[in-house]
Design an enzyme around this catalytic site. Structure first.
Site, PDB file in Angstrom:
ATOM      1  N   TYR A 151       0.795  -1.231   0.054  1.00 33.74           N
ATOM      2  CA  TYR A 151       0.211  -0.085  -0.199  1.00 33.74           C
ATOM      3  C   TYR A 151       0.951   1.319   0.035  1.00 33.74           C
ATOM      4  O   TYR A 151       0.632   2.111  -0.730  1.00 33.74           O
ATOM      5  CB  TYR A 151      -1.015  -0.153   1.276  1.00 33.74           C
ATOM      6  CG  TYR A 151      -1.810   1.044   1.649  1.00 33.74           C
ATOM      7  CD1 TYR A 151      -2.768   1.470   1.046  1.00 33.74           C
ATOM      8  CD2 TYR A 151      -1.350   2.228   2.375  1.00 33.74           C
ATOM      9  CE1 TYR A 151      -3.730   2.555   1.263  1.00 33.74           C
ATOM     10  CE2 TYR A 151      -2.007   3.342   2.805  1.00 33.74           C
ATOM     11  CZ  TYR A 151      -3.350   3.256   2.036  1.00 33.74           C
ATOM     12  OH  TYR A 151      -4.188   4.493   2.452  1.00 33.74           O
ATOM     13  N   LYS A 155       1.154   4.381  -2.689  1.00 34.07           N
ATOM     14  CA  LYS A 155       0.777   5.824  -2.153  1.00 34.07           C
ATOM     15  C   LYS A 155       2.143   6.628  -2.644  1.00 34.07           C
ATOM     16  O   LYS A 155       1.861   7.824  -3.018  1.00 34.07           O
ATOM     17  CB  LYS A 155       0.425   5.877  -0.923  1.00 34.07           C
ATOM     18  CG  LYS A 155      -1.040   5.215  -0.471  1.00 34.07           C
ATOM     19  CD  LYS A 155      -2.059   6.166  -1.271  1.00 34.07           C
ATOM     20  CE  LYS A 155      -3.545   5.497  -0.535  1.00 34.07           C
ATOM     21  NZ  LYS A 155      -4.709   6.358  -1.488  1.00 34.07           N
TER      22      LYS A 155
END
Ligand code: NAP
Length: 246
Positions: A151, A155
């Site tokens: 993740y 990002k």
């Protein structure tokens, strides 16, 4: 109130997105909600419309269907003044370590899809000579950590994309804002134990997004404490960092 202005929210079923859309609607913006789950998107649209009296239209969007981005934008009632992207998926880091399909979904949902769609939209804003793009990224992208680096990497990519877009369009009438909310109490973090001092409510993030659209901004840490925290984390030498359980 400025009824001539419009907002496009990408991720119309998100808790943060709903809070942001409500802020814009209260300021008189017409709202276009784009959601993968159309039924839930319609429910949110009806709720925002009932509370504010503004027109809220709904549109289907799956951020993984990049070949449809052009027709998605063509199908909107108008080219928005402000576009906010809150699409994201936390995923399961443990699963992502051995399931490349799951890891790919997390990477594509948080980076590839949002970046490419905002990129296409940016060209349309550029052709018009105005527009504001607000991407919701994460402090998780500031430095990869063992507990959520798939993740976090997605990002980080999204943050870098927004930075480049901002750099390219700064003098051309198109604003690009990166919002890093820190922890937020939403459906995404349900069941997690979050430290209150560094945890925002969805409405606080919605307020920060709306304020950024009005006053401008480049990179916004919603709770300001996150900027020094991430500066310190960013400066920990790798030989120490790799021994920490973060
Ligand atoms: N909550 C936090 O602590 C936190 C912290 C930092 C950053 N963020 C970021 O803030 C943003 C909003 O998160 P949230 O907390 O409001 O969580 P949320 O309520 O789970 O919102 C995530 C949104 O992404 C949408 N989405 C996921 N996959 C999609 C796809 N393939 N196509 C279209 N839409 C898709 C979801 O739609 P469905 O309803 O269809 O699943 C939902 O609208 C995310 O980008 C998240 O990474 C959150």
């Amino acid at each position: 109130m400025d009824p001539s202005k419009s907002l496009l929210l990408l991720g119309g079923t998100s808790d943060i997105g709903r809070a942001a859309a409500l802020r814009f609607a209260r300021a008189g913006f017409r709202v276009m909600l784009a959601s993968r789950n159309e039924e839930e998107g319609r429910r949110n649209a009806d709720d925002i419309s009932a509370r504010t009296g503004v027109t809220v239209t709904t549109h289907r969007l799956d951020i993984l269907e990049i070949e449809r981005f052009g027709s998605f934008l063509d199908g909107l009632p108008t080219l928005p003044d402000v576009a906010v992207c809150v699409v994201g998926e936390l995923g399961d880091q443990f699963r992502a370590q051995s399931d490349p399909a799951h890891a790919a979904m997390v990477l594509r949902t948080n980076f590839e899809g949002p970046a490419l769609l905002l990129g296409v939209l940016a060209e349309r804003f550029l052709a018009r000579g105005s527009g504001t793009i607000i991407g919701v990224s994460s402090v998780a992208g500031d430095r990869g950590r063992g507990s959520n680096y798939v993740y976090g990497a997605a990002k980080a990519g999204f943050t870098a994309f927004l930075s480049g877009l901002r750099n390219r369009l700064a003098s051309k009438g198109v604003g690009v804002v990166t919002v890093k909310p820190g922890f937020v109490r939403t459906r995404m973090t349900a069941g997690m134990r979050l430290p209150p001092v560094v945890t925002a409510e969805a409405d606080e993030v919605g307020r920060a997004i709306f304020a950024a659209s009005q006053r401008g901004g480049d990179v916004i840490y919603v709770r300001r404490i996150w900027r020094p925290i991430m500066t310190v984390i960013g400066h920990i030498p790798e030989r120490v960092f790799k021994r920490l359980r973060l």
